[in-house]
Design a protein around this motif. Sequence first.
Motif, short mmCIF file in Angstrom:
data_model
loop_
_atom_site.label_atom_id
_atom_site.label_comp_id
_atom_site.label_asym_id
_atom_site.label_seq_id
_atom_site.Cartn_x
_atom_site.Cartn_y
_atom_site.Cartn_z
N VAL A 1 67.56 -67.10 45.52
CA VAL A 1 68.27 -67.47 44.31
C VAL A 1 69.66 -66.74 44.41
O VAL A 1 69.82 -65.60 44.52
CB VAL A 1 67.25 -66.87 42.93
N THR A 2 70.71 -67.73 44.17
CA THR A 2 72.01 -67.15 44.10
C THR A 2 72.57 -67.35 42.81
O THR A 2 72.68 -68.37 42.17
CB THR A 2 72.67 -68.00 45.23
N PHE A 3 73.27 -66.09 42.37
CA PHE A 3 74.15 -66.19 40.98
C PHE A 3 75.49 -66.25 41.27
O PHE A 3 76.03 -65.43 42.26
CB PHE A 3 73.71 -64.82 40.52
N THR A 4 76.17 -67.13 40.68
CA THR A 4 77.51 -67.29 41.03
C THR A 4 78.53 -67.19 39.75
O THR A 4 79.53 -67.32 39.85
CB THR A 4 77.75 -68.86 41.32
N ASN A 5 77.81 -66.91 38.54
CA ASN A 5 78.62 -66.57 37.23
C ASN A 5 79.10 -65.40 36.92
O ASN A 5 79.69 -65.00 35.84
CB ASN A 5 77.91 -67.44 35.99
N PHE A 6 78.46 -64.35 37.53
CA PHE A 6 78.96 -62.98 37.30
C PHE A 6 80.39 -62.79 37.72
O PHE A 6 80.67 -63.34 38.78
CB PHE A 6 78.04 -62.03 37.73
N PRO A 7 81.04 -62.02 37.44
CA PRO A 7 82.39 -61.53 37.68
C PRO A 7 82.37 -60.93 39.16
O PRO A 7 81.22 -60.22 39.47
CB PRO A 7 83.06 -60.34 36.87
N PRO A 8 83.50 -61.14 39.94
CA PRO A 8 83.17 -60.51 41.16
C PRO A 8 83.19 -58.96 41.33
O PRO A 8 83.56 -58.27 40.51
CB PRO A 8 84.54 -60.69 41.91
N GLY A 9 82.38 -58.42 42.20
CA GLY A 9 81.92 -57.05 42.08
C GLY A 9 81.07 -56.52 41.18
O GLY A 9 80.65 -55.33 41.12
N ALA A 10 80.49 -57.50 40.37
CA ALA A 10 79.35 -56.87 39.24
C ALA A 10 78.11 -56.49 39.97
O ALA A 10 77.67 -57.25 40.83
CB ALA A 10 79.13 -58.10 38.26
N THR A 11 77.50 -55.57 39.55
CA THR A 11 76.29 -55.15 40.09
C THR A 11 75.40 -54.73 38.98
O THR A 11 75.75 -54.77 37.58
CB THR A 11 76.57 -53.71 40.86
N ILE A 12 74.18 -54.66 39.20
CA ILE A 12 73.14 -53.93 38.50
C ILE A 12 73.32 -52.40 38.21
O ILE A 12 73.37 -51.71 38.88
CB ILE A 12 71.56 -54.40 39.05
N GLN A 13 73.57 -52.14 36.72
CA GLN A 13 73.76 -50.80 36.16
C GLN A 13 72.60 -50.11 35.78
O GLN A 13 72.62 -48.72 36.20
CB GLN A 13 74.80 -50.79 35.16
N SER A 14 71.59 -50.63 35.51
CA SER A 14 70.51 -50.13 35.00
C SER A 14 69.31 -51.12 35.24
O SER A 14 69.57 -52.50 35.20
CB SER A 14 70.49 -49.62 33.53
N ALA A 15 68.03 -50.82 35.27
CA ALA A 15 66.94 -51.56 35.37
C ALA A 15 66.65 -52.58 33.89
O ALA A 15 66.34 -53.48 34.29
CB ALA A 15 65.57 -50.84 35.41
N SER A 16 67.27 -52.33 33.12
CA SER A 16 67.15 -53.06 32.01
C SER A 16 68.06 -54.41 32.03
O SER A 16 68.36 -54.98 31.06
CB SER A 16 67.62 -52.19 30.50
N ASP A 17 69.14 -53.93 32.97
CA ASP A 17 69.81 -55.32 33.14
C ASP A 17 69.08 -56.38 33.65
O ASP A 17 69.52 -57.57 33.53
CB ASP A 17 70.88 -55.06 34.26
N ILE A 18 67.81 -56.33 34.40
CA ILE A 18 66.99 -57.52 34.76
C ILE A 18 65.95 -57.45 33.62
O ILE A 18 65.21 -56.87 33.42
CB ILE A 18 66.37 -56.78 35.99
N SER A 19 65.97 -58.65 33.09
CA SER A 19 65.09 -58.90 31.77
C SER A 19 63.84 -59.59 32.50
O SER A 19 62.73 -59.15 31.67
CB SER A 19 65.84 -60.07 30.88
#
Length: 456
Positions: free
Chosen positions: A328-346
């Motif tokens: 699964v490829t995500f293309t809509n996040f800004p360049p360099g965006a990363t997961i900051q905490s586990a709560s970022d994953i719903s």
Amino acid sequence: MKTIFLFFLFLIPFISFSQNQTISLDGTTHNTSGQYCGYWFYDSGGSGANYGNNQDYWMTLQGNAAPNTHVRISFANFDIAADDTLYIYDGPSTASPLLSKHNNNYNPLNNGNTMVQASLSNASGSLTVRLKTNGSNTGAGWNATILCGQMCQSIVPQIDAVNTSPTPHVENGFTYIDICQGETITFAALANASVFPENDILYHQDASNCVFHWVFGDGNTADGQTVTHYYAIVGGYNVFLTITDNHGCVSTQQLYIRVRMASEHIVTINPPSQLCTGDSLYISATSDPSSIAVTTSNTSLTQTEQYNTVTYIPDGPNCPQQCYGTPVTFTNFPPGATIQSASDISEICINMEHSFAGDLSFRIICPNGQSVVLDSYDNSGGSYLGQANEQDCGACTANPPGCEQGTGWTYCWSEIYPTQGLLNNLDGGTSPIPATDQIAHTNYIQPENPLTSLVG
């Protein structure tokens, strides 16, 4: 020669002005009692000076003969420092029940709440007044009148929240009414048994024989059970209500309402950029004397991507291919965006059918190699995933001809929503394992390992 003597008689009229007698609570009246009805009553500083430090004086004020047996103290001015206290006892001594206590920070006697009176249960009708001060800070004290009258029934002013508009609300024990500039407030008071708790013991009290006096805090007042008021200047105002019945008895408990008036309401909203479902907004409000502008901007994105091609998983643990991926490829996040905490994953979801959940294990792997095992292989537990087709199509054969698929159900792992447990526990229970409801957010599966391993 006649001498004439003229006598001029000048008559100078004298007008006698009757003036109230005075009494002060000081060292000469300490621990005494007497009838002082009609007197002006002062602290130890008299009418022109402050009371002193380190004082502890008390005296008892007695009523007259019947029917004017009960004492009332009406305060015209009041200034007792916050660390000093005026105590008033409902009876002939300091051992009588404490009726009230007052200083500039605790129930100050002002804003229409100026009367303290002997209660209906006080058979003596006397009040005992005590001033206790410390070694620092003094005030101007008080200027009051001592009155004697008939016994009073209690009056407890209360706001009529139903007929007051806008509707008042309570914050931290205080009643507030919030309005915008230009609005008019309707204040309404109750006149029921809660306002007159001793009604008809001695006489009758109701709205028709009582005066409802409102002090609006901006220099204006009004009388009536229901009144309206318009505030011309933006700000906060303290509103007080006192009620006086036809026996001259005044409410001694204070009804206090805080009015908060905001300036001009929002007139401009700067629209945000294009939004998608689940996006978050940052809202910033700025104001000038004539308007408030609201500016919005995107600060976070919630994106959902999926791999929508069917993947066939052969039935057998000994096949050459042991791992099957669905990238699964995500293309809509800004360049360099990363997961900051586990709560970022719903949620992490699959839609599948399989006849033996214990055969499977699941892992999520990031492009940089970080991974989390969602469910480990335990080779036990025969519960189905979805409505599985049990047809034996041949081990290690990818999607063989004539092998029909079952109906897949959606299953999601999450650390945000309520879960039904680990998959390794569910695969030995209800079959099929209950699907996840992504609308009601129920029946999620608990990840076997924490999603914090995906941070970064």
